[in-house]
Design a protein around this motif. Structure first.
Motif, mmCIF file in Angstrom:
data_model
loop_
_atom_site.group_PDB
_atom_site.id
_atom_site.type_symbol
_atom_site.label_atom_id
_atom_site.label_comp_id
_atom_site.label_asym_id
_atom_site.label_seq_id
_atom_site.Cartn_x
_atom_site.Cartn_y
_atom_site.Cartn_z
ATOM 1 N N LYS A 113 -8.244 -1.312 -6.341
ATOM 2 C CA LYS A 113 -7.789 -1.064 -4.614
ATOM 3 C C LYS A 113 -8.040 0.027 -3.964
ATOM 4 O O LYS A 113 -8.537 0.095 -2.930
ATOM 5 C CB LYS A 113 -6.133 -0.786 -5.181
ATOM 6 N N ILE A 114 -7.610 1.264 -4.659
ATOM 7 C CA ILE A 114 -8.927 2.496 -5.147
ATOM 8 C C ILE A 114 -10.151 2.662 -4.255
ATOM 9 O O ILE A 114 -10.658 2.877 -3.475
ATOM 10 C CB ILE A 114 -8.009 3.496 -5.719
ATOM 11 N N ALA A 115 -11.178 1.218 -5.205
ATOM 12 C CA ALA A 115 -12.139 1.738 -5.310
ATOM 13 C C ALA A 115 -12.552 0.556 -4.020
ATOM 14 O O ALA A 115 -13.355 1.230 -3.276
ATOM 15 C CB ALA A 115 -12.964 0.722 -6.607
ATOM 16 N N THR A 167 -7.884 11.234 3.691
ATOM 17 C CA THR A 167 -7.034 12.141 3.031
ATOM 18 C C THR A 167 -5.865 11.182 2.090
ATOM 19 O O THR A 167 -6.430 10.388 2.151
ATOM 20 C CB THR A 167 -6.223 13.226 4.017
ATOM 21 N N TYR A 168 -4.936 11.609 1.466
ATOM 22 C CA TYR A 168 -3.870 11.825 0.093
ATOM 23 C C TYR A 168 -3.612 10.798 0.928
ATOM 24 O O TYR A 168 -3.137 9.565 1.005
ATOM 25 C CB TYR A 168 -3.462 12.359 -0.891
ATOM 26 N N LYS A 169 -2.558 11.575 2.525
ATOM 27 C CA LYS A 169 -2.016 10.494 3.410
ATOM 28 C C LYS A 169 -2.820 9.397 3.448
ATOM 29 O O LYS A 169 -1.573 8.837 3.720
ATOM 30 C CB LYS A 169 -1.795 11.669 4.251
ATOM 31 N N GLU A 170 -3.949 8.546 4.327
ATOM 32 C CA GLU A 170 -4.412 7.893 4.533
ATOM 33 C C GLU A 170 -4.464 6.997 3.465
ATOM 34 O O GLU A 170 -4.398 5.783 3.217
ATOM 35 C CB GLU A 170 -6.222 8.086 5.149
ATOM 36 N N LEU A 171 -4.947 7.532 2.162
ATOM 37 C CA LEU A 171 -5.012 6.747 0.747
ATOM 38 C C LEU A 171 -3.794 5.446 0.401
ATOM 39 O O LEU A 171 -3.805 5.172 0.472
ATOM 40 C CB LEU A 171 -5.858 7.271 -0.323
ATOM 41 N N SER A 172 -2.227 7.075 0.556
ATOM 42 C CA SER A 172 -1.238 6.108 0.686
ATOM 43 C C SER A 172 -0.936 5.380 0.970
ATOM 44 O O SER A 172 -0.848 4.426 0.614
ATOM 45 C CB SER A 172 -0.879 7.783 -0.004
ATOM 46 N N SER A 173 -0.814 5.472 1.710
ATOM 47 C CA SER A 173 -1.411 4.393 3.112
ATOM 48 C C SER A 173 -1.896 3.276 2.984
ATOM 49 O O SER A 173 -0.661 2.087 2.721
ATOM 50 C CB SER A 173 -1.506 5.004 4.491
ATOM 51 N N ARG A 174 -2.668 2.897 3.303
ATOM 52 C CA ARG A 174 -3.798 2.398 2.772
ATOM 53 C C ARG A 174 -4.174 1.085 1.454
ATOM 54 O O ARG A 174 -3.713 -0.106 1.372
ATOM 55 C CB ARG A 174 -5.129 2.443 2.517
ATOM 56 N N GLN A 215 4.530 10.558 -2.542
ATOM 57 C CA GLN A 215 4.848 11.072 -3.560
ATOM 58 C C GLN A 215 4.956 9.995 -4.225
ATOM 59 O O GLN A 215 4.124 10.752 -5.672
ATOM 60 C CB GLN A 215 6.815 11.339 -3.001
ATOM 61 N N THR A 216 4.419 9.267 -4.746
ATOM 62 C CA THR A 216 4.027 7.984 -5.183
ATOM 63 C C THR A 216 2.201 8.002 -5.919
ATOM 64 O O THR A 216 2.372 8.182 -6.987
ATOM 65 C CB THR A 216 4.373 6.316 -5.109
ATOM 66 N N LEU A 217 1.771 8.441 -4.501
ATOM 67 C CA LEU A 217 0.262 8.798 -5.197
ATOM 68 C C LEU A 217 0.334 10.289 -6.334
ATOM 69 O O LEU A 217 -0.898 10.491 -6.875
ATOM 70 C CB LEU A 217 -0.494 8.991 -4.103
ATOM 71 N N HIS A 218 0.794 12.147 -5.753
ATOM 72 C CA HIS A 218 0.763 12.462 -5.914
ATOM 73 C C HIS A 218 1.294 11.781 -7.095
ATOM 74 O O HIS A 218 0.704 12.570 -8.529
ATOM 75 C CB HIS A 218 2.302 13.717 -5.094
ATOM 76 N N ARG A 219 2.394 11.405 -7.876
ATOM 77 C CA ARG A 219 2.656 11.418 -9.160
ATOM 78 C C ARG A 219 1.893 10.591 -9.712
ATOM 79 O O ARG A 219 1.257 11.649 -11.332
ATOM 80 C CB ARG A 219 3.811 10.264 -9.217
#
Length: 83
Positions: free
Chosen positions: A53-55, A21-28, A34-38
């Protein structure tokens, strides 16, 4: 030139493969949701470091994230090998 929509499709495809999820990705990533959404909306610039980092978190290559099609490594011939 890679369009934002292609990157988002590639990101979402790679996340779905890993049931992330985006929640898990933002945490990792160490971001707030909010920052990831922006960053996804383009309000905040996403850097090459962000993509790296995402990759790394998703276990894919940056070119995988930049491809909107279903099988990016097949169409580009790129191979992403993780040890």
């Amino acid at each position: 030139m890679v369009r934002k929509e292609e990157v988002l499709k590639g990101l979402e495809r790679e996340m779905q493969k890993r049931h992330m999820t985006y929640k898990e990705l933002s945490s990792r990533l160490g971001y707030t949701q909010q920052t990831l959404h922006r960053k996804r909306r383009g309000t905040i610039i996403t850097t090459l470091d962000d993509l790296h980092k995402i990759a790394e978190i998703l276990g894919c290559s940056i070119p995988d994230l930049l491809q909107a099609n279903e099988n990016p490594t097949e169409s580009t011939g790129a191979v992403s090998k993780r040890s």
